[in-house]
Design a protein around this motif. Sequence first.
Motif, mmCIF file in Angstrom:
data_model
loop_
_atom_site.group_PDB
_atom_site.id
_atom_site.type_symbol
_atom_site.label_atom_id
_atom_site.label_comp_id
_atom_site.label_asym_id
_atom_site.label_seq_id
_atom_site.Cartn_x
_atom_site.Cartn_y
_atom_site.Cartn_z
ATOM 1 N N ALA A 55 4.137 -8.671 -4.702
ATOM 2 C CA ALA A 55 3.572 -9.546 -5.736
ATOM 3 C C ALA A 55 3.505 -10.975 -5.216
ATOM 4 N N ARG A 56 2.623 -11.764 -5.836
ATOM 5 C CA ARG A 56 2.428 -13.153 -5.414
ATOM 6 C C ARG A 56 2.376 -14.052 -6.640
ATOM 7 N N PHE A 57 3.139 -15.160 -6.589
ATOM 8 C CA PHE A 57 3.078 -16.207 -7.593
ATOM 9 C C PHE A 57 2.588 -17.448 -6.868
ATOM 10 N N ASN A 58 1.361 -17.874 -7.177
ATOM 11 C CA ASN A 58 0.741 -18.989 -6.458
ATOM 12 C C ASN A 58 0.677 -20.213 -7.358
ATOM 13 N N ALA A 59 1.497 -21.217 -7.016
ATOM 14 C CA ALA A 59 1.479 -22.497 -7.721
ATOM 15 C C ALA A 59 1.214 -23.617 -6.719
ATOM 16 N N SER A 60 0.470 -23.300 -5.663
ATOM 17 C CA SER A 60 0.264 -24.259 -4.566
ATOM 18 C C SER A 60 -0.575 -25.466 -4.969
ATOM 19 N N GLU A 61 -1.358 -25.359 -6.046
ATOM 20 C CA GLU A 61 -2.162 -26.493 -6.510
ATOM 21 C C GLU A 61 -1.608 -27.115 -7.782
ATOM 22 N N ALA A 62 -0.561 -26.553 -8.328
ATOM 23 C CA ALA A 62 -0.024 -27.011 -9.611
ATOM 24 C C ALA A 62 0.811 -28.279 -9.441
ATOM 25 N N VAL A 63 0.791 -29.102 -10.475
ATOM 26 C CA VAL A 63 1.609 -30.314 -10.530
ATOM 27 C C VAL A 63 2.743 -30.042 -11.512
ATOM 28 N N THR A 64 3.970 -30.159 -11.076
ATOM 29 C CA THR A 64 5.149 -29.887 -11.913
ATOM 30 C C THR A 64 4.969 -28.618 -12.763
ATOM 31 N N PRO A 65 4.843 -27.464 -12.123
ATOM 32 C CA PRO A 65 4.559 -26.237 -12.880
ATOM 33 C C PRO A 65 5.622 -25.865 -13.911
ATOM 34 N N PHE A 66 6.885 -26.179 -13.645
ATOM 35 C CA PHE A 66 7.962 -25.789 -14.552
ATOM 36 C C PHE A 66 8.641 -26.988 -15.195
ATOM 37 N N ALA A 67 8.116 -28.182 -15.009
ATOM 38 C CA ALA A 67 8.774 -29.424 -15.462
ATOM 39 C C ALA A 67 10.157 -29.469 -14.825
ATOM 40 N N ASP A 68 11.191 -29.697 -15.619
ATOM 41 C CA ASP A 68 12.552 -29.766 -15.069
ATOM 42 C C ASP A 68 13.358 -28.503 -15.333
ATOM 43 N N ASN A 69 12.682 -27.436 -15.716
ATOM 44 C CA ASN A 69 13.384 -26.189 -16.015
ATOM 45 C C ASN A 69 14.064 -25.624 -14.772
ATOM 46 N N LYS A 70 15.221 -25.044 -14.999
ATOM 47 C CA LYS A 70 15.871 -24.260 -13.948
ATOM 48 C C LYS A 70 15.558 -22.801 -14.280
ATOM 49 N N ILE A 71 14.942 -22.136 -13.337
ATOM 50 C CA ILE A 71 14.409 -20.788 -13.548
ATOM 51 C C ILE A 71 15.317 -19.755 -12.888
ATOM 52 N N THR A 72 15.394 -18.576 -13.494
ATOM 53 C CA THR A 72 15.996 -17.434 -12.825
ATOM 54 C C THR A 72 14.860 -16.696 -12.121
ATOM 55 N N PHE A 73 14.935 -16.661 -10.803
ATOM 56 C CA PHE A 73 13.946 -15.952 -9.993
ATOM 57 C C PHE A 73 14.542 -14.616 -9.602
ATOM 58 N N ASP A 74 13.801 -13.538 -9.835
ATOM 59 C CA ASP A 74 14.222 -12.202 -9.426
ATOM 60 C C ASP A 74 13.047 -11.604 -8.663
ATOM 61 N N VAL A 75 13.132 -11.636 -7.355
ATOM 62 C CA VAL A 75 11.984 -11.295 -6.516
ATOM 63 C C VAL A 75 12.287 -10.127 -5.589
ATOM 64 N N ALA A 76 11.264 -9.329 -5.324
ATOM 65 C CA ALA A 76 11.384 -8.283 -4.321
ATOM 66 C C ALA A 76 11.323 -8.940 -2.941
ATOM 67 N N GLN A 77 11.901 -8.289 -1.975
ATOM 68 C CA GLN A 77 12.026 -8.869 -0.643
ATOM 69 C C GLN A 77 10.687 -9.278 -0.039
ATOM 70 N N ASP A 78 9.629 -8.556 -0.291
ATOM 71 C CA ASP A 78 8.334 -8.866 0.329
ATOM 72 C C ASP A 78 7.357 -9.534 -0.636
ATOM 73 N N SER A 79 7.865 -10.147 -1.701
ATOM 74 C CA SER A 79 7.006 -10.905 -2.609
ATOM 75 C C SER A 79 6.868 -12.334 -2.091
ATOM 76 N N VAL A 80 5.917 -13.092 -2.680
ATOM 77 C CA VAL A 80 5.618 -14.438 -2.191
ATOM 78 C C VAL A 80 5.570 -15.415 -3.355
ATOM 79 N N ILE A 81 6.239 -16.557 -3.197
ATOM 80 C CA ILE A 81 6.119 -17.685 -4.115
ATOM 81 C C ILE A 81 5.511 -18.820 -3.308
#
Length: 107
Positions: A55-81
């Motif tokens: 899976a891919r999560f692409n925020a390469s053009e986003a400005v402050t996508p999450f603001a100041d939130n602290k996120i729980t990331f649960d990713v598969a080994q071959d996924s991409v952020i």
Amino acid sequence: MNGSITVSKGIFSIAKTATFKNVPSICVSAGATFNLGNSTNALTGLTTLELGAGARFNASEAVTPFADNKITFDVAQDSVIEISPDLELSALVFKVNGTPIKGGGWY
């Protein structure tokens, strides 16, 4: 929109003024893609991001996508952020294949 977003297959894209301030979690299934586009503060309510295998999560053009939130990331080994080189992500918890990873920088 209230509730979670699940991208089961294909590509889900948002851009510009689109916001999902009441979306607490996003799940991008194996092989699917979530493109955030050039938005600002689009996911300020997000608390959990899950990425399946390939899976891919692409925020390469986003400005402050999450603001100041602290996120729980649960990713598969071959996924991409993807994020802009000007951004840093802060994680509340960062898991790879369900196993929490110690604090620090990840590349």
